[in-house]
Motif scaffolding. Structure first.
Motif, PDB file in Angstrom:
ATOM      1  N   ALA B  90       0.837  -1.207   0.000  1.00 48.70           N
ATOM      2  CA  ALA B  90       0.000   0.000   0.000  1.00 48.70           C
ATOM      3  C   ALA B  90       0.872   1.257   0.000  1.00 48.70           C
ATOM      4  CB  ALA B  90      -0.917  -0.012   1.221  1.00 48.70           C
ATOM      5  N   TYR B  92       3.897   1.660  -1.069  1.00 45.72           N
ATOM      6  CA  TYR B  92       4.562   1.866  -2.357  1.00 45.72           C
ATOM      7  C   TYR B  92       3.593   2.511  -3.352  1.00 45.72           C
ATOM      8  CZ  TYR B  92       6.755   1.068  -6.814  1.00 45.72           C
ATOM      9  OH  TYR B  92       7.281   1.260  -8.058  1.00 45.72           O
ATOM     10  N   ALA B  93       2.382   1.978  -3.414  1.00 45.23           N
ATOM     11  CA  ALA B  93       1.393   2.528  -4.352  1.00 45.23           C
ATOM     12  C   ALA B  93       1.137   3.999  -4.044  1.00 45.23           C
ATOM     13  CB  ALA B  93       0.102   1.726  -4.270  1.00 45.23           C
ATOM     14  N   LEU B  94       1.013   4.324  -2.759  1.00 47.29           N
ATOM     15  CA  LEU B  94       0.670   5.702  -2.389  1.00 47.29           C
ATOM     16  C   LEU B  94       1.846   6.649  -2.593  1.00 47.29           C
ATOM     17  CD1 LEU B  94      -1.353   4.944   0.852  1.00 47.29           C
ATOM     18  CD2 LEU B  94      -2.239   5.709  -1.347  1.00 47.29           C
ATOM     19  N   ARG B  96       4.495   6.192  -4.764  1.00 45.76           N
ATOM     20  CA  ARG B  96       5.168   6.170  -6.044  1.00 45.76           C
ATOM     21  C   ARG B  96       4.276   6.203  -7.275  1.00 45.76           C
ATOM     22  NH1 ARG B  96      10.324   5.461  -6.429  1.00 45.76           N
ATOM     23  NH2 ARG B  96      11.293   6.906  -5.002  1.00 45.76           N
ATOM     24  N   LEU B  97       3.097   5.603  -7.199  1.00 46.16           N
ATOM     25  CA  LEU B  97       2.286   5.519  -8.408  1.00 46.16           C
ATOM     26  C   LEU B  97       1.398   6.748  -8.489  1.00 46.16           C
ATOM     27  CD1 LEU B  97       1.405   1.750  -8.226  1.00 46.16           C
ATOM     28  CD2 LEU B  97       3.273   2.871  -9.427  1.00 46.16           C
TER      29      LEU B  97
END
Lengths: 308, 275
Positions: B90, B92-94, B96-97
């Motif tokens: 979670a 990483y998604a928040l 970096r993406l």
């Protein structure tokens, strides 16, 4: 986060590959497990709690209850034991949050001095933090024991009369509060210490040049710049203080009588022990609202920080 | 004159800090080495007269302390693994993406995971009874993993923000897929952040009492805090057993904080302050 600028050649190269996931699809898959876990352990339970609070559900009399609307909440208003538990909880919050903040501030200021060897001091802050609350409760129960306790031993050595700390309602409250303050001040101190260390040294040098005295430096520089850390520590402490359970459970079990019973303890007694889930749920909703109001305050602060 | 005085003050304040932090733990350690006769003597003693390990033998023989220890290890290890895996994905998604409302997602994760355990115990008791998850490792692992999630997400989120984005971009340009970039670039670099989050999740789970007491009360499923606290109702004079058991239960936590002091302090402040 400007969209047009951030699009690198890398992203375009990625987009051309048909077997690769799009950024959004990948993000959804990565976020899914966290929300699934919280759905099972937090969201669904809280919805379930709110529905149950509208039922007369006593597991001793069967798994199905009757819908009673807000009757459980009306009962809360007349329940003297609930009023007492609410009073004890709020008093513990009022005493231990400022208490832990003051002791924590003192510990942080002392810990920030220029020691040559830093690890013993850090260990002194970390060990109370890392110790389970309930262990602190057990140790302090023994400290306050009337015959074998350290506190009464010190009183006797000072020529004073020993006190019945845990069997007198008023003394029990203060013994519990002192234990909570000791246990939780280390967390406050660790957060404040990080805040102290992030204050630029130049401010202090400038103050010295201007001839400020120690109190002025503390009051005009340290305290204002420490305010954000202090606020975070206070909010965290308030949320945990409202849920106080472990230390009074270990020290007095809520006694003598119900004198030191907190909301969390009464909720657990009504539900897990008496199996009165409808009424217990209404109480839990009340505590939930209290805690979430405090959390909302914290999140607003986080958002403001994020915006800066 | 100023300098010696300052050094004296430094020594004093250091002593105050160490005494304040360590006295209760040291006292329980000394107590655990006393004989039962010495324990019930008045006036009390501080330093043990004849240090003995008898209480430790009793603690393991008369109570299922080894079993409690095993339960705590299984639950804390499982909860740490689950929490860190889920949080890292979670975070990483928040971090970096490019996703819409990333800030909102972050706040909602933190808010959801800050639901008060004291109120969750009521519905969790009912739901886990229905699912057959009471008195199981899995039930408590799921619960503890969820409780540690906000701290872990915040620590990992701020960690991922510090990994240079160019490294990933380079991998993508070189023909790596997004998953490939994760696997070969991000995961190998995220060790320190993951480790800090894991330490905090481990201590959280090792220490948790209220939900462990409510969800896993069966004698063979109790964790250390639950098992030891319940000695009070099970033994007439429980202090010899409690003192030895407390020392046994505190050793892993003391080791973790002694070895990884700086990391824990850094993680605590990241988790509490902001991402």
């Amino acid at each position: 986060m400007s969209r047009g600028l951030g699009r690198s050649t890398a992203n375009r190269a990625m987009r051309r590959s048909p077997r690769d996931l799009s950024e959004r699809a990948l993000a959804s898959w990565l976020l899914l497990p966290a929300f699934a876990l919280l759905g099972l352990v937090a969201v669904y339970p809280v919805l379930n709690l709110m529905v149950t609070s509208l039922y007369e559900l006593h597991l001793a009399y069967g798994p199905k209850g009757a819908f009673v609307g807000l009757a459980n909440y009306e009962r809360l208003l007349e329940d003297a034991r609930f009023a007492n538990a609410l009073r004890v909880t709020l008093l513990i919050t009022l005493v231990t949050v400022p208490g832990a903040a003051l002791l924590g501030l003192l510990l942080a200021l002392l810990a920030n001095l220029p020691y040559m060897v830093k690890w013993p001091v850090r260990l002194g802050l970390l060990l109370p933090w890392a110790m389970p609350l309930v262990f602190a409760g057990l140790i302090f129960r023994w400290f306050f024991e009337s015959d074998y306790g350290v506190v009464n031993d010190v009183l006797r050595k000072l020529g004073l009369a020993p006190l019945f700390w845990l069997s007198d309602p008023r003394l029990a409250f203060w013994a519990i509060s002192a234990s909570i303050i000791w246990k939780t001040s280390s967390f406050v101190a660790l957060v404040l210490l990080a805040g102290l260390q992030s204050i630029p040294k130049e401010y202090y040098e400038a103050a010295q040049v201007d001839g400020a005295n120690a109190w002025q430096v503390f009051y005009r520089i340290t305290l204002p710049l420490l305010a954000p850390s202090l606020f975070v520590a206070l909010v965290f402490r308030t949320i945990t203080a409202l849920q106080t359970f472990d230390i009074p459970y270990a020290m007095t079990g809520g006694g003598p009588g119900n004198a030191t019973e907190t909301l969390a303890m009464y909720i657990r007694t009504q539900t897990v022990e008496n199996l009165n889930f409808g009424y217990g749920s209404a109480m839990a909703v009340a505590l939930f609202v209290l805690c979430m109001a405090t959390t909302a305050l914290y999140l607003r602060f986080l958002q403001r920080e994020e915006g800066e | 004159m100023r300098v010696p005085l300052f050094r004296l003050g430094l020594w004093l304040s250091g002593l105050v800090l160490v005494f304040n932090g360590l006295f209760p733990a040291l006292w329980i350690l000394f107590t655990s080495l006393k004989t039962e006769a010495e324990l019930s003597r008045i006036p009390i003693t501080y330093w043990p007269d004849n240090p003995t390990l008898a209480n430790y033998q009793r603690a393991f023989r008369e109570a299922p302390l080894a079993r409690y220890f095993l339960n705590s290890v299984v639950v804390a290890a499982g909860a740490t693994l689950l929490c860190v895996t889920v949080s890292a994905m979670a975070a990483y998604a928040l971090a970096r993406l490019r996703i819409p409302y990333a800030g909102g997602f972050l706040l909602s994760l933190v808010a959801l995971a800050m639901f008060p355990p004291a109120t969750l115990l009521v519905p969790l008791y009912q739901i886990f009874t229905g699912l057959g998850l009471r008195n199981t490792y899995l039930g408590l692992i799921l619960t503890h993993a969820a409780l540690s999630l906000p701290v872990a997400v915040l620590v990992l989120y701020s960690f991922f923000k510090t990994i240079p984005k160019d490294l990933e971009s380079a991998a993508l340009v070189d023909g790596c897929t997004r998953i490939g970039a994760l696997r070969y670039v991000v995961i190998p670099l995220s060790g320190p952040g993951v480790f800090t989050a894991a330490l905090l999740a481990f201590v959280n789970s090792w220490d948790e009492f209220l939900l462990a007491l409510t969800l896993n009360p069966a004698k063979e499923m109790r964790t250390l805090p639950v098992g030891i606290t319940l000695y009070q109702g099970e033994y007439l004079f429980p202090w010899p057993l409690i003192s030895a058991a407390l020392v046994v239960a505190l050793v892993p936590v003391a080791l973790v904080i002694a070895l990884f002091q700086e990391r824990i302090v850094a993680g605590l402040t990241q988790g509490a302050l902001k991402g």
